[in-house]
Write an enzyme that holds these catalytic residues in place. Structure first.
Site: not given
Length: 211
Positions: A57-58
Site C-alpha cells: 500500500d501507498w
C-alpha cells in the site's frame, strides 16, 4: 524523480530487493498526478529492467522484491501465487489485546461505497488469514508482528481493526485516538523470504521498522 529515500537492500542480475518508503505508490496510479512511484523511480535511475512482482500500500513501508527479466518475474510471481514466500510485518496497534498472540480468519472484500476501504463479509468476501503476535506492550498501544498467510488488499489493517485494535496512524480505518497517536500508518514489511529464481537458493531479507 530521484531514487532519494528508496534503499536498495540487494541486487543481482535477476532480482532487486528494496525498502520502499511510506507515502510512495508501488506502481503508477490512474490519475496523472499519481505517476511518481517506486517502479518508475527504479526504471529511471539505473534499473530500466525492473519489474514489479507484488505491491505494498501507498502508506506501508518496507521490503519489496522486483524481478529483472521475464523468466525471473514469472517464477517469483508463481511463488507469491502459490504462497511459497514468507512475509512478516511490524505494526503498532491501538490498545492492549487480552492474548499475546492469535489468528484472524475473516473473509474480506472491497467496499465500493466507502472506497478505497475493504470490509469483512462472510457471504461475498474472499478467504483471508492473518497470524499476530505481540512483541512489546507500550501503554496505549502494542508493537506486533503480523504474518499474512493470504495476500488480500488492506488485509492486515482490516483484520486488526476487526479485533478492536486498529493500526496507529491509519487514515482509513483507525479511530480518532489511534489516528492521532502517530503521523504515519505504522505498518512496515520487515521480513521477506523466497527462493532465488535462478540459483534456487532460499533467501531471507529483514529490514527494521522506522517507527
Amino acid at each position: 524523480m530521484p531514487l532519494s529515500n528508496v534503499q536498495i537492500l540487494h541486487e543481482d542480475a535477476a532480482i532487486l530487493v528494496v525498502n520502499k518508503p511510506t507515502l510512495l505508490l508501488s506502481v503508477p496510479g490512474r490519475a496523472e498526478d499519481n505517476k511518481d512511484c517506486l517502479i518508475t523511480r527504479l526504471q529511471q535511475n539505473g534499473y530500466p529492467d525492473a519489474l514489479i512482482v507484488h505491491r505494498l500500500d501507498w502508506e506501508t513501508s518496507g521490503i519489496i522484491l522486483l524481478a529483472r527479466d521475464a523468466d525471473s518475474h514469472r517464477e517469483l510471481s508463481r511463488q507469491f501465487h502459490d504462497r511459497e514466500t514468507e512475509k512478516a510485518y511490524t505494526a503498532l496497534c491501538w490498545g492492549q489485546p487480552a492474548l499475546d498472540s492469535g489468528s484472524i480468519d475473516l473473509p474480506l472484500r472491497y467496499d465500493p461505497p466507502t472506497k478505497p476501504r475493504h470490509v469483512v463479509d462472510h457471504e461475498q468476501g474472499k478467504h483471508a488469514l492473518t497470524f499476530w503476535r505481540i512483541v512489546e506492550r507500550c501503554g496505549d498501544y502494542c508493537r506486533v508482528e503480523l504474518t499474512p498467510i493470504t495476500g488480500r488488499s488492506h488485509q492486515l489493517r482490516v483484520h486488526m481493526l476487526s479485533i478492536g485494535h486498529p493500526l496507529l496512524g491509519d487514515r482509513l480505518y483507525a479511530n480518532p485516538e489511534a489516528l492521532a497517536a502517530h503521523e504515519r500508518l505504522c505498518l512496515h514489511a520487515s521480513m521477506l523470504s523466497f527462493t532465488h529464481p535462478v540459483s534456487g537458493q532460499r533467501l531471507k531479507f529483514e529490514c527494521p521498522a522506522p517507527f
